[in-house]
Design an enzyme around this catalytic site. Structure first.
Site, PDB file in Angstrom:
ATOM      1  N   HIS A   1      -1.483   1.645   7.427  1.00 29.88           N
ATOM      2  CA  HIS A   1      -1.932   1.579   6.037  1.00 29.88           C
ATOM      3  C   HIS A   1      -1.691   2.920   5.351  1.00 29.88           C
ATOM      4  O   HIS A   1      -1.853   3.978   5.964  1.00 29.88           O
ATOM      5  CB  HIS A   1      -3.420   1.236   6.022  1.00 29.88           C
ATOM      6  CG  HIS A   1      -3.982   1.023   4.653  1.00 29.88           C
ATOM      7  ND1 HIS A   1      -3.472   0.104   3.763  1.00 29.88           N
ATOM      8  CD2 HIS A   1      -5.021   1.629   4.015  1.00 29.88           C
ATOM      9  CE1 HIS A   1      -4.173   0.141   2.630  1.00 29.88           C
ATOM     10  NE2 HIS A   1      -5.115   1.059   2.762  1.00 29.88           N
TER      11      HIS A   1
ATOM     12  N   CYS B   1       0.841  -1.214   0.000  1.00 31.47           N
ATOM     13  CA  CYS B   1       0.000   0.000   0.000  1.00 31.47           C
ATOM     14  C   CYS B   1       0.869   1.255   0.000  1.00 31.47           C
ATOM     15  O   CYS B   1       0.501   2.279  -0.565  1.00 31.47           O
ATOM     16  CB  CYS B   1      -0.953   0.002   1.189  1.00 31.47           C
ATOM     17  SG  CYS B   1      -0.159  -0.109   2.801  1.00 31.47           S
TER      18      CYS B   1
END
Length: 880
Positions: A817, A252
């Site tokens: 994230h 990510c």
């Protein structure tokens, strides 16, 4: 001890090999073992000390759920657990045993590279949600290794959904709500297939007539895609640039960085118009033979084709992996570090300078800044000339002043991005529980403010101001699983205390006027249990441990019995006439380290205590002086017919007995020696008031709303960056006048700024004991960032910027994230990019505490007229 050190040392240094099994060991237990055997040179002096004996291997601190023994989320290697190979684990279990009922935590070594293939122990397995295409609501969660193949998933799904072996099947994974990708290659690994945590995988069974039942349903309004973005077949067209990137396994951060670069108009236009082809430099020894530029160009063309809603950047990842081994480690999963690598890699692959000339650096020697800056920039362009320099490079002015001879050194250095420090917090909030010396007072939980880099003594002073208890009478402890994991010294740093630690502060007594020498002892509570499988007995730790201070000359079993009985009198109700009464005010439960609630079973082979059957209950001596209980003078407690508990001298973990305690003699104990108070099950059940034992009160400091976190303006960070500082003693500057290293003053200034200004907010800080992320909200303008006042070139034009992209990081350091906000250059609208998902966004959503890297584009002369500097003096200085 030496044998254990010699046998385990080489095993712990073994290299990882794919397919091997490694075991997780709770780092707290492992540190205790290292102390016991003197594994590290600084622990040698304590080697063999029985009080350090670690007891059975205990991993209970790693479990989020003791019943299922599932791991807690976000555990960090070395900080929370240690990895040992199978042979080392077997030896530890042979020497120490393992806690009854605990299953070993064993994990496989897999090829795990983000870019470069390397080996890593896969601590967390990937959870996939499995279902049949005919019944998508019946979802079953299953865990797989990233090294498992798609065939393994298919086999598991056939078993779960009772699909006969002769039936033909195919698998689909779902991205977003309406996009499916067929998992064609059964020999692909989970990682190579790009499957991510929580992803849905459907299995489809072929009809008897040879058709696939889900085809018309699945295809409705969806884009079916193959496993490579070079062969996609999409039903519907999408807006160019609004293309998600599949997560290929913890990528990510790469996706976030790529989305920011993709939405940088001048760079993307350069690749879409194929201008890069004529400028690829395949012979640059600092470059990557043009392969990074070509892989990036292909990816950008896919993202801006408008033909698919997302692509899987596997080929780009593979090419980067050939040249960037620094991204194979755990800490390197950072979008800013990848950006730095990409910008440098693209620059060298596209450098128009085929042969770099050798240039000798010249000192300013009193020349005007403008002349030195012009020379520095021209020298930079003689060796570095690419689209990246055109767009992203600016110029710093660095000034060093010698404190001895006042020599001033001025240099000008190019930069590709600004790394801005955030104003550091000067203090931190800590929640601690104070256990008063008065046994009738319930523990009280406080929220105290302490200096960020303070000492344990600062914590005690702060707590003393709130509680009234003398700071010098406090002992600060880390309580973990009903025992003292650590007892702190007053001069130890607070950075040893992690946010998740359960800190209990005990009020103990200091010597009174008669100067009797007192000794402070740790007291653990254990319940004796009889194992079903044998006649031997074990123990289970329970409750909140105690610290008691006793005069050395009164260290007898009888006296200790009375002291402990007095200390627990609030929640242990004896069948005597003079039962203690306890006030029932306040609510709450001592939930630190499970408080006194039953914890994980910790058993230990030992002989039944030799203290059973004693008739005598010792007198308990106690006096109250200034609210502090001192065990000194007599208090009337009638002798009882029964002794309700017995004592054992145990190691600091409370899991192993050191030797028996002889009744009647003065005991020779050291400070913080650990005593176990052993109860049989029936006595504990009858006398122990569990509810009262767990009760605690909350101080008003816990109830007050926490102050809203200070908001920092971006200009505060820029001002901090340009503030003069003195170099540290370990980072001195060599003064050419003094001919020696000096702690000079250093100041950075901005001389010229680029067309695209990349701002990196330095949110992460590292130390040996502390890993922290600053989640301060930095207020940054979406439109009209005026940097003109920070540019020290007196003849510079206006520098006004508008935001075009943001790389976000959510969560703590080492986990979390990455996503991105970016402004589409075609329609000037904002979008949110979260791996393969793309959604619309508004300007008021962009400024958050997650913002990590900011991309600003300088306004053009049409939008904001700025005077051009004189050509003869500033040629090449401004990167526009």
């Amino acid at each position: 001890m030496a044998v254990q050190r010699a046998e385990l040392g080489p095993l712990l240094a073994m290299a990882l090999m794919p397919g091997e099994s490694w075991y997780l060991v709770d780092s707290r237990w492992f540190k205790q073992w290292k102390k016991y055997v003197g594994f590290d040179s600084w622990d040698m002096f304590g080697a063999g000390d029985l009080s350090l004996f670690p007891g059975p291997v205990d991993n209970s601190g790693l479990f989020g759920d003791p019943e299922t023994q599932s791991l807690k989320e976000h555990l960090i290697d070395e900080l929370d657990y240690v990895l040992v190979p199978a042979e080392a684990w077997n030896k530890l279990v042979m020497w120490y045993g393992c806690m009854d009922g605990q299953q070993p935590i064993v994990r496989k070594v897999v090829e795990y590279g983000l870019f470069v293939k390397h080996y890593k122990v896969e601590v967390y397995l990937l959870e996939l949600k499995l279902c049949e295409s005919s019944d998508p609501d019946n979802v079953i969660s299953c865990h797989f290794s990233k090294a498992d193949t798609v065939a393994t998933i298919e086999k598991e799904m056939r078993k779960l959904f009772n699909i006969p072996a002769e039936k033909e099947t195919r698998l689909w994974n779902r991205y977003m709500s309406n996009t499916y990708e067929q998992l064609c290659k059964l020999d692909s690994t989970v990682q190579d297939a790009g499957l991510y945590q929580g992803q849905m995988v459907l299995i489809e069974v072929k009809n008897e007539d040879g058709t696939w039942p889900g085809q018309p349903i699945l295809a409705k309004g969806s884009g079916f895609v193959c496993n490579s973005y070079s062969c996609r077949d999409s039903v519907s067209l999408s807006q160019p640039g609004l293309c998600g990137l599949s997560n290929l396994g913890n990528t990510c951060f790469m996706n976030s960085a790529l989305q920011c670069l993709s939405n940088t108009p001048p760079l993307t236009d350069y690749f879409l118009e194929d201008k890069y082809e004529a400028e690829i430099n395949q012979n640059n020894p600092l470059g990557m033979r043009g392969e990074i530029a070509e892989a990036y160009a292909e990816l950008i063309k896919q993202m801006w084709s408008g033909r698919q809603s997302h692509v899987a950047p596997r080929m780009f990842k593979t090419q980067v992996g050939r040249f960037a081994p620094q991204f194979s480690g755990y800490q390197q999963q950072d979008s800013q570090e990848l950006l730095a690598f990409l910008l440098d890699g693209l620059h060298e692959d596209l450098n128009r300078v085929k042969k770099k000339p050798y240039l000798e650096l010249k000192d300013a020697s009193g020349r005007p800044d403008s002349a030195v800056a012009k020379e520095a920039w021209e020298n930079h362009r003689l060796r570095n000339d690419s689209i990246i320099v055109d767009i992203f490079h600016g110029l710093f002015k660095s000034t060093l002043v010698c404190p001895k001879c006042s020599k001033v050194s001025v240099t000008f250095d190019p930069f590709c991005y600004l790394t801005l420090p955030l104003p550091l917090r000067r203090d931190r909030l800590m929640e601690v529980t104070l256990v008063y010396a008065d046994p009738q007072r319930r523990p009280v939980q406080y929220r105290v403010v302490v200096p960020m880099m303070g000492a344990i003594s600062d914590l005690c002073e702060s707590l003393s101001r709130l509680s009234g208890a003398p700071a010098e009478n406090m002992v600060v402890t880390d309580v973990y699983n009903h025992r003292f994991h650590k007892i702190f010294h007053m001069d130890e740093g607070l950075n040893h205390i992690m946010p998740k630690d359960d800190i209990f502060v005990y009020e103990v007594c200091k010597p009174s006027e008669d100067s009797s020498e007192y000794i402070t002892l740790s007291v653990y509570f254990r319940e004796k249990t009889v194992r079903q499988s044998s006649s031997t007995s074990g123990t289970v730790l329970f409750g909140q441990p105690l610290l008691i201070s006793v005069p050395k000359h009164k260290l007898t079993v009888d006296h200790l019995y009375g002291v402990v009985l007095e200390q627990i009198s609030r929640y242990v109700k004896l069948p005597l006439a003079e039962e203690y009464s306890a006030a029932c005010t306040g609510k709450g439960t001592c939930n630190g380290s499970n408080g006194v609630v039953e914890g994980d079973i910790e058993e230990m082979e030992h002989q039944d205590g030799g203290e059973e059957g004693k008739d005598k209950l010792a007198e308990a001596d106690a006096c109250y002086s200034e609210g502090c209980m001192q065990v000194e003078s007599a208090r009337d407690l009638q002798p009882s017919r029964k002794q309700y508990f017995t004592f054992s001298l145990v190691n600091s973990s409370g899991t192993s007995e050191i030797n028996s305690i002889v009744e009647g003699k003065i005991l020779k104990l050291n400070a913080f020696s650990a005593l176990a108070v052993d109860w049989d099950s029936d006595t504990r059940r009858l006398l122990f008031d569990e509810q009262e034992a767990q009760a605690f009160e909350k101080h008003e400091s816990m109830l007050q709303p926490q102050k809203k976190k200070a908001v920092v303006a971006l200009r505060d960070c820029i001002e901090l960056f340009t503030t003069m500082e003195t170099l540290g003693e370990h980072d001195p500057w060599y003064c050419p006048n003094c001919k020696k290293h000096q702690q000079a003053t250093k100041k950075f200034d901005l001389w010229s700024l680029p067309r695209i200004l990349v701002v990196h907010l330095k949110r992460f800080s590292y130390s040996r004991y502390w890993r922290d992320k600053l989640d301060t909200v930095v207020e940054f303008p979406v439109r009209g960032l005026d940097m003109s006042e920070f540019v020290c070139d007196p003849r510079a034009g206006s520098y006004v910027y508008d935001l075009i992209a943001v790389s976000n990081h959510y969560g703590a350091m080492g986990v979390g994230h990455y996503t991105a906000y970016a402004k589409n250059k075609v329609n000037d609208k904002w979008y949110y990019f979260d791996d393969s998902s793309v959604s619309t966004a508004s300007e008021d959503q962009i400024v958050t505490k997650a913002a990590y890297v900011l991309f600003y584009q300088r306004r053009s002369s049409e939008e904001h007229t700025a005077p051009s500097p004189p050509q003869e003096e500033y040629d090449g200085m401004d990167t526009n």
